[in-house]
Motif scaffolding. Structure first.
Motif, PDB file in Angstrom:
ATOM      1  N   VAL A  97      40.541  54.061  33.108  1.00  0.00           N
ATOM      2  CA  VAL A  97      40.515  53.304  34.354  1.00  0.00           C
ATOM      3  C   VAL A  97      40.518  54.278  35.526  1.00  0.00           C
ATOM      4  N   MET A  98      39.889  53.865  36.608  1.00  0.00           N
ATOM      5  CA  MET A  98      39.914  54.622  37.866  1.00  0.00           C
ATOM      6  C   MET A  98      40.485  53.707  38.929  1.00  0.00           C
ATOM      7  N   ALA A  99      41.589  54.125  39.562  1.00  0.00           N
ATOM      8  CA  ALA A  99      42.238  53.329  40.598  1.00  0.00           C
ATOM      9  C   ALA A  99      42.105  54.039  41.925  1.00  0.00           C
ATOM     10  N   ALA A 100      41.889  53.262  42.986  1.00  0.00           N
ATOM     11  CA  ALA A 100      41.709  53.863  44.302  1.00  0.00           C
ATOM     12  C   ALA A 100      42.152  52.893  45.383  1.00  0.00           C
ATOM     13  N   ILE A 101      42.697  53.450  46.452  1.00  0.00           N
ATOM     14  CA  ILE A 101      42.987  52.709  47.669  1.00  0.00           C
ATOM     15  C   ILE A 101      42.305  53.467  48.796  1.00  0.00           C
ATOM     16  N   THR A 102      41.399  52.783  49.515  1.00  0.00           N
ATOM     17  CA  THR A 102      40.603  53.449  50.545  1.00  0.00           C
ATOM     18  C   THR A 102      40.570  52.589  51.806  1.00  0.00           C
ATOM     19  N   PRO A 103      40.547  53.209  52.986  1.00  0.00           N
ATOM     20  CA  PRO A 103      40.481  52.437  54.226  1.00  0.00           C
ATOM     21  C   PRO A 103      39.102  51.837  54.431  1.00  0.00           C
ATOM     22  N   VAL A 104      39.071  50.615  54.975  1.00  0.00           N
ATOM     23  CA  VAL A 104      37.795  49.941  55.253  1.00  0.00           C
ATOM     24  C   VAL A 104      37.778  49.390  56.678  1.00  0.00           C
ATOM     25  N   GLY A 105      38.548  49.979  57.541  1.00  0.00           N
ATOM     26  CA  GLY A 105      38.616  49.541  58.929  1.00  0.00           C
ATOM     27  C   GLY A 105      40.030  49.718  59.440  1.00  0.00           C
ATOM     28  N   THR A 106      40.253  49.359  60.662  1.00  0.00           N
ATOM     29  CA  THR A 106      41.572  49.507  61.259  1.00  0.00           C
ATOM     30  C   THR A 106      42.590  48.637  60.542  1.00  0.00           C
ATOM     31  N   ASP A 107      43.609  49.270  59.988  1.00  0.00           N
ATOM     32  CA  ASP A 107      44.724  48.576  59.316  1.00  0.00           C
ATOM     33  C   ASP A 107      44.272  47.757  58.110  1.00  0.00           C
ATOM     34  N   ARG A 108      43.151  48.139  57.488  1.00  0.00           N
ATOM     35  CA  ARG A 108      42.636  47.426  56.317  1.00  0.00           C
ATOM     36  C   ARG A 108      42.316  48.434  55.217  1.00  0.00           C
ATOM     37  N   TRP A 109      42.657  48.062  53.968  1.00  0.00           N
ATOM     38  CA  TRP A 109      42.410  48.922  52.819  1.00  0.00           C
ATOM     39  C   TRP A 109      41.803  48.116  51.672  1.00  0.00           C
ATOM     40  N   ARG A 110      40.930  48.759  50.915  1.00  0.00           N
ATOM     41  CA  ARG A 110      40.412  48.170  49.680  1.00  0.00           C
ATOM     42  C   ARG A 110      41.183  48.754  48.502  1.00  0.00           C
ATOM     43  N   LEU A 111      41.705  47.880  47.647  1.00  0.00           N
ATOM     44  CA  LEU A 111      42.391  48.260  46.422  1.00  0.00           C
ATOM     45  C   LEU A 111      41.436  47.985  45.265  1.00  0.00           C
ATOM     46  N   GLU A 112      41.114  49.027  44.493  1.00  0.00           N
ATOM     47  CA  GLU A 112      40.128  48.901  43.423  1.00  0.00           C
ATOM     48  C   GLU A 112      40.660  49.498  42.129  1.00  0.00           C
ATOM     49  N   LEU A 113      40.305  48.871  41.038  1.00  0.00           N
ATOM     50  CA  LEU A 113      40.526  49.454  39.712  1.00  0.00           C
ATOM     51  C   LEU A 113      39.337  49.088  38.843  1.00  0.00           C
ATOM     52  N   THR A 114      38.649  50.120  38.356  1.00  0.00           N
ATOM     53  CA  THR A 114      37.483  49.910  37.512  1.00  0.00           C
ATOM     54  C   THR A 114      37.770  50.439  36.109  1.00  0.00           C
ATOM     55  N   VAL A 115      37.109  49.833  35.134  1.00  0.00           N
ATOM     56  CA  VAL A 115      37.255  50.208  33.729  1.00  0.00           C
ATOM     57  C   VAL A 115      35.941  50.808  33.262  1.00  0.00           C
ATOM     58  N   ALA A 116      35.999  51.991  32.678  1.00  0.00           N
ATOM     59  CA  ALA A 116      34.782  52.644  32.202  1.00  0.00           C
ATOM     60  C   ALA A 116      34.041  51.737  31.230  1.00  0.00           C
ATOM     61  N   GLY A 117      32.742  51.580  31.440  1.00  0.00           N
ATOM     62  CA  GLY A 117      31.917  50.755  30.573  1.00  0.00           C
ATOM     63  C   GLY A 117      31.842  49.304  30.971  1.00  0.00           C
ATOM     64  N   SER A 118      32.633  48.875  31.969  1.00  0.00           N
ATOM     65  CA  SER A 118      32.610  47.488  32.415  1.00  0.00           C
ATOM     66  C   SER A 118      31.761  47.360  33.667  1.00  0.00           C
ATOM     67  N   SER A 119      31.001  46.280  33.765  1.00  0.00           N
ATOM     68  CA  SER A 119      30.129  46.077  34.922  1.00  0.00           C
ATOM     69  C   SER A 119      30.856  45.437  36.097  1.00  0.00           C
ATOM     70  N   SER A 120      32.061  44.891  35.849  1.00  0.00           N
ATOM     71  CA  SER A 120      32.817  44.230  36.911  1.00  0.00           C
ATOM     72  C   SER A 120      34.158  44.917  37.088  1.00  0.00           C
ATOM     73  N   PRO A 121      34.621  45.073  38.330  1.00  0.00           N
ATOM     74  CA  PRO A 121      35.915  45.714  38.552  1.00  0.00           C
ATOM     75  C   PRO A 121      37.062  44.832  38.078  1.00  0.00           C
ATOM     76  N   ALA A 122      38.125  45.473  37.622  1.00  0.00           N
ATOM     77  CA  ALA A 122      39.323  44.737  37.236  1.00  0.00           C
ATOM     78  C   ALA A 122      40.112  44.299  38.465  1.00  0.00           C
ATOM     79  N   VAL A 123      40.045  45.099  39.509  1.00  0.00           N
ATOM     80  CA  VAL A 123      40.655  44.770  40.801  1.00  0.00           C
ATOM     81  C   VAL A 123      39.679  45.175  41.887  1.00  0.00           C
ATOM     82  N   ASP A 124      39.446  44.296  42.830  1.00  0.00           N
ATOM     83  CA  ASP A 124      38.657  44.620  44.017  1.00  0.00           C
ATOM     84  C   ASP A 124      39.086  43.659  45.113  1.00  0.00           C
ATOM     85  N   THR A 125      40.028  44.094  45.933  1.00  0.00           N
ATOM     86  CA  THR A 125      40.576  43.219  46.966  1.00  0.00           C
ATOM     87  C   THR A 125      40.842  44.034  48.215  1.00  0.00           C
ATOM     88  N   VAL A 126      40.783  43.384  49.360  1.00  0.00           N
ATOM     89  CA  VAL A 126      41.054  44.023  50.645  1.00  0.00           C
ATOM     90  C   VAL A 126      42.327  43.439  51.230  1.00  0.00           C
TER      91      VAL A 126
END
Length: 270
Positions: A97-126
């Motif tokens: 799994v690859m987990a990341a938290i990245t800024p997407v604007g002022t006071d906003r972050w995207r929380l993501e978790l992807t699984v190798a080999g999967s076409s859809s993220p396990a987590v993708d929320t702002v």
């Protein structure tokens, strides 16, 4: 490395600063190293922003518990305090799994978790934070292995001998390029002061390895939210200079009376 600290249920690495805006790492959904697994055991692995110097914390990662036959079962989750954590999908044992938290604007972050080999993220929320909360989460970045907390207190660590977080980054820079004076290693200790999980930080390979002594965790602690000044079933959190607070995970919302898991930590030294 600037300092080390001890926690009742965290082990790993934190980067301390005033502008920690992104964090990233990868790891493997674990299997158990023994067949006889306590039902009251679990292990969480996550990356986060905030929590070391602030009550504010956002995090994304995985939780592994024993299934009906004692096998390891892993789910993805994300959390934005004071909201309860949200679990999403089951992740196959051994998957990367690859987990990341990245800024997407002022006071906003995207929380993501992807699984190798999967076409859809396990987590993708702002998540959107208030300006004061955003300032709080920017005070630290973390790469953590955790003993989660149930209504009864801190759970035993599930039998996972090591967690290796790779591709460790903060603010887009690999671990090898992070200022060593900002880094703080965190060891997990039981109530007797015995170390039951400790990190090895390897800047040359941009990795953090947490080695656990899961057979020494039967007396791990009692950090139930009943001892915290806010309502909720989850963890009691104590960072240096801050009071405690508690929130529920997954099965219960903030302030509810149902069963819940907590993610957080009790830093007892710095």
């Amino acid at each position: 490395m600037s300092a080390t600290s001890a926690s009742e249920n965290w082990s790993g690495l934190a980067a301390l600063g005033s502008a920690e805006r992104s964090v990233r790492a990868s790891w493997t959904a674990p299997s158990f190293t023994q067949a006889d697994v306590s039902a009251n055991s679990a292990i969480g692995e996550w990356v986060g922003l905030g929590g070391m110097r602030s009550h504010q914390l956002i995090q994304v990662g995985t939780l592994t518990e024993p299934g009906p036959k004692g096998e390891a079962q892993t789910v993805a989750f994300f959390e934005q305090l004071p909201n309860a954590a949200v679990d999403t999908i089951t992740i196959p044992t051994g998957a990367t799994v690859m987990a990341a938290i990245t800024p997407v604007g002022t006071d906003r972050w995207r929380l993501e978790l992807t699984v190798a080999g999967s076409s859809s993220p396990a987590v993708d929320t702002v998540v959107t934070l208030s300006p004061s909360a955003a300032s709080g989460v920017e005070t630290s970045a973390e790469w953590i292995t955790e003993a989660p907390t149930s209504q009864a207190g801190i759970m035993n660590l599930a039998p996972v001998s090591t967690t290796v977080m790779r591709h460790v980054e903060a603010n887009g820079a690999p671990l090898a390029e992070l200022p060593s004076g900002t880094l703080q290693a965190i060891s997990m200790v039981d109530q007797q002061g015995v170390t039951i999980a400790a990190p090895t930080v390897s800047p040359s390979s941009d990795s953090v390895t947490v080695t656990t002594q899961y057979d020494a965790t039967s007396g791990l602690g009692s950090g139930s939210a009943a001892t915290a000044p806010f309502a909720g079933n989850g963890f009691g959190f104590q960072a240096p200079g801050f009071g405690g607070f508690g929130f529920g995970y997954g099965y219960s919302g903030y302030g509810s009376s149902g069963f819940g898991y907590g993610f957080g930590g009790t830093i007892v030294g710095a």
